[in-house]
Enzyme design. Structure first.
Site, PDB file in Angstrom:
ATOM      1  N   ASN A   1      -7.090  -9.675  10.371  1.00 47.25           N
ATOM      2  CA  ASN A   1      -6.137  -9.944   9.288  1.00 47.25           C
ATOM      3  C   ASN A   1      -4.738 -10.297   9.812  1.00 47.25           C
ATOM      4  O   ASN A   1      -3.747 -10.153   9.103  1.00 47.25           O
ATOM      5  CB  ASN A   1      -6.056  -8.810   8.262  1.00 47.25           C
TER       6      ASN A   1
ATOM      7  N   GLY B   1       0.805  -1.231   0.000  1.00 49.78           N
ATOM      8  CA  GLY B   1       0.000   0.000   0.000  1.00 49.78           C
ATOM      9  C   GLY B   1       0.831   1.269   0.000  1.00 49.78           C
ATOM     10  O   GLY B   1       1.932   1.321   0.557  1.00 49.78           O
TER      11      GLY B   1
ATOM     12  N   LYS C   1      -4.645   3.890   9.971  1.00 47.64           N
ATOM     13  CA  LYS C   1      -5.190   4.174   8.634  1.00 47.64           C
ATOM     14  C   LYS C   1      -5.296   5.672   8.388  1.00 47.64           C
ATOM     15  O   LYS C   1      -5.364   6.113   7.251  1.00 47.64           O
ATOM     16  CB  LYS C   1      -6.595   3.555   8.490  1.00 47.64           C
TER      17      LYS C   1
ATOM     18  N   HIS D   1      -4.674  -8.486  -1.206  1.00 42.18           N
ATOM     19  CA  HIS D   1      -3.690  -9.359  -0.548  1.00 42.18           C
ATOM     20  C   HIS D   1      -3.987 -10.845  -0.683  1.00 42.18           C
ATOM     21  O   HIS D   1      -3.161 -11.683  -0.337  1.00 42.18           O
ATOM     22  CB  HIS D   1      -3.455  -8.970   0.913  1.00 42.18           C
TER      23      HIS D   1
ATOM     24  N   ILE E   1       1.184  -4.344   7.401  1.00 40.57           N
ATOM     25  CA  ILE E   1       2.330  -3.646   8.011  1.00 40.57           C
ATOM     26  C   ILE E   1       1.877  -2.441   8.830  1.00 40.57           C
ATOM     27  O   ILE E   1       2.580  -1.999   9.729  1.00 40.57           O
ATOM     28  CB  ILE E   1       3.384  -3.259   6.952  1.00 40.57           C
ATOM     29  N   ASP E   2       0.653  -1.943   8.571  1.00 40.60           N
ATOM     30  CA  ASP E   2       0.191  -0.783   9.352  1.00 40.60           C
ATOM     31  C   ASP E   2      -0.580  -1.177  10.611  1.00 40.60           C
ATOM     32  O   ASP E   2      -1.106  -0.330  11.315  1.00 40.60           O
ATOM     33  CB  ASP E   2      -0.647   0.179   8.487  1.00 40.60           C
TER      34      ASP E   2
ATOM     35  N   GLN F   1       3.733  -8.727  -5.414  1.00 36.50           N
ATOM     36  CA  GLN F   1       2.368  -9.078  -5.799  1.00 36.50           C
ATOM     37  C   GLN F   1       2.256  -9.048  -7.320  1.00 36.50           C
ATOM     38  O   GLN F   1       3.044  -8.370  -7.987  1.00 36.50           O
ATOM     39  CB  GLN F   1       1.433  -7.976  -5.296  1.00 36.50           C
TER      40      GLN F   1
ATOM     41  N   LYS G   1       3.454   3.251   2.254  1.00 33.49           N
ATOM     42  CA  LYS G   1       2.913   3.641   3.556  1.00 33.49           C
ATOM     43  C   LYS G   1       3.843   3.217   4.690  1.00 33.49           C
ATOM     44  O   LYS G   1       3.956   3.893   5.711  1.00 33.49           O
ATOM     45  CB  LYS G   1       1.540   2.985   3.739  1.00 33.49           C
TER      46      LYS G   1
END
Length: 497
Positions: free
Chosen positions: A319, A105, A385, A212, A241-242, A179, A116
């Protein structure tokens, strides 16, 4: 036209459309340079399979009547798993683990360019810094070799690789894989927008990373899955990762490696109790005898309110996932990973309406054997976020230790305050400019800020604080101010004399 005739007609149209898409993809492939040909071919083949499924599927992907609450034993309370304690050989258990972070992201929603994961979140540390610190701390403490794997996208790969050089002296092996890169399709014609493989210039918006859920195929295709299995690794711990709460949990890992009934789980999903803020989160259900993740987008309109109800579906997916590497390899080779397609509509800068087909990593839960949900404490779900989330993790509500954030012991209630910062704070650089220092929030329950507001040094916020500067007004909260259960509105300027 009879019903049979109509469905035959639709079938012909569908076949023609698939043929047109196939031709377009073949044209795009001919523009690939020789060193990218194989990789591009894999991507486009993956897209064709997804597109084929997209054309086959009709209506909502779940039959609401078949959705049941999961059986009691299929979602275990974390306390029960923790109560088993840890074995003496926890180091050898840790050596079977790989940490995977979803790093595809960009920071655009927070007004930042680039990945990010490179945004500073605490004492100049970025998401990536904190992740590396956490794993290095594990490896040093237990004398282990837990590697970090980053799943990048074509949007984040180059910038991430440049930064990785700074960790070369850390005690963490870092691997990356990319990805897939799929073509966006025109909403009307359903044909790819891209005319060639490049993703610069006018083609920048023609491609996208397909969610993902792509981790299984990309990880397998990269060869990294086989490499790690060859090194004796058995499980991956996957998270965004966030999500700063997603740290390696030794109790969950021990439960996976040494299950009490002797039968190992191939897939564990960490879930946590819903609050009002989480009513849209995907939930674990029982569906046709298997655990299944149901997302709000799959729910028929008539049942959306029921889906959001906290009484029927009490938990949601964080997640944070623990997945068997051998199972991923087996299912990938059998082409048996089944994930619902998420149709994501977008409007490009030029006004063109497109759709992108995506999948979600947790949706594969139903394809694995002996899947399990673990109801974990809320502290394992701390996603950043927005700048409102950033304010919480930068504040004295949390203390930082070896890359891990924990709620301060000085806070009487373990709940996180509700923070809503207005549009003047959306971009990180604007947000930082508006706080001379981060306020003391240890006793805060609720903060709403709207309009042109700035905060001086050493401000303290307690209880419920609402600050609203109307259009054209400005409010400067003075240094050292203590606001407890206050509404501040109107105009307040503090100027240097």
């Amino acid at each position: 036209m009879s019903q049979d005739g109509a469905s035959q007609f639709q079938e012909v149209i569908r076949q023609e459309l698939e043929l047109s898409v196939k031709k377009e993809l073949e044209k795009i492939l001919t523009t690939a340079p020789s060193h990218e040909f194989e990789h591009t071919k894999k991507d486009l083949d993956g897209f064709r399979k997804l597109f084929h499924r997209f054309l086959q599927e009709k209506g909502p992907s779940v039959d609401w009547g078949k959705i049941q609450r999961p059986p009691e034993d299929s979602i275990q309370p974390y306390e029960k798993i923790k109560a088993r304690g840890l074995p003496d050989n926890i180091s050898s258990v840790l050596n079977k683990l790989v940490v995977v972070k979803l790093n595809g992201g960009l920071g655009t929603s927070m007004g930042c360019k680039g990945p990010k994961s490179l945004i500073g979140v605490r004492n100049e540390n970025t998401f990536l810094d904190l992740t590396v610190q956490q794993i290095e701390h594990l490896n040093k403490t237990y004398n282990t070799d837990v590697p970090l794997v980053l799943m990048n996208s074509f949007n984040t790969d180059e910038d991430t690789k440049k930064i990785l050089q700074k960790y070369s002296h850390c005690r963490v092996k870092i691997y990356t894989f990319n990805q897939s890169r799929y073509p966006r399709i025109n909403k009307e014609s359903l044909l790819p927008v891209a005319k060639d493989v490049s993703y610069s210039g006018e083609n920048t918006e023609a491609w996208y990373p397909p969610g993902h859920g792509d981790i299984y195929a990309s990880f397998y295709n990269s060869g990294l899955l086989d490499t790690l299995i060859g090194e004796g690794k058995e499980y991956i711990f996957v998270s965004n990762i966030d999500n700063l709460g997603a740290t390696v949990d030794l109790y969950i890992l021990n439960h996976l490696m040494n299950p009490p009934n002797g039968k190992r789980c191939e897939f564990v999903m960490e879930v946590t109790n819903k609050t009002r803020a989480d009513v849209k989160g995907g939930t674990l259900t029982q569906y046709e005898g298997k655990l299944r993740l149901v997302e709000i987008a799959q729910v028929p309109k008539a049942h959306v309110d029921e889906f959001k109800s906290v009484s029927k579906f009490k938990i949601f997916n964080t997640n944070n996932l623990w997945i068997s590497l051998a199972a991923v390899k087996r299912l990938q080779e059998q082409n048996a990973i089944d994930m619902e397609i998420i149709v994501n509509p977008k409007t490009l800068d030029g006004g063109l309406n497109v759709i992108q087909l995506e999948t979600a990593v947790g949706a594969a839960v139903k394809s694995f054997e002996n899947s399990l949900g673990i109801n974990v404490p809320r502290s394992r779900f701390l996603p950043v976020k927005t700048t409102s989330d950033l304010l919480l993790v930068m504040s004295n509500l949390y203390s930082l230790n070896a890359g891990s954030l924990t709620m301060s012991e000085k806070r009487e209630f373990p709940t996180v305050p509700l923070v809503k910062l207005g549009s003047s704070f959306t971009k990180v650089q604007d947000y930082l400019r508006r706080f001379e220092s981060i306020p003391d929030m240890l006793e805060l329950d609720h903060l709403t800020v709207s309009g042109d507001v700035t905060f001086g040094k050493n401000v303290s916020l307690k209880g419920t604080v609402i600050i609203i500067a109307n259009h054209g007004d400005r409010i400067d909260i003075p240094p050292g101010a203590v606001l407890e259960n206050k509404i501040v509105s109107g105009n307040l300027r503090i100027l240097d004399h």
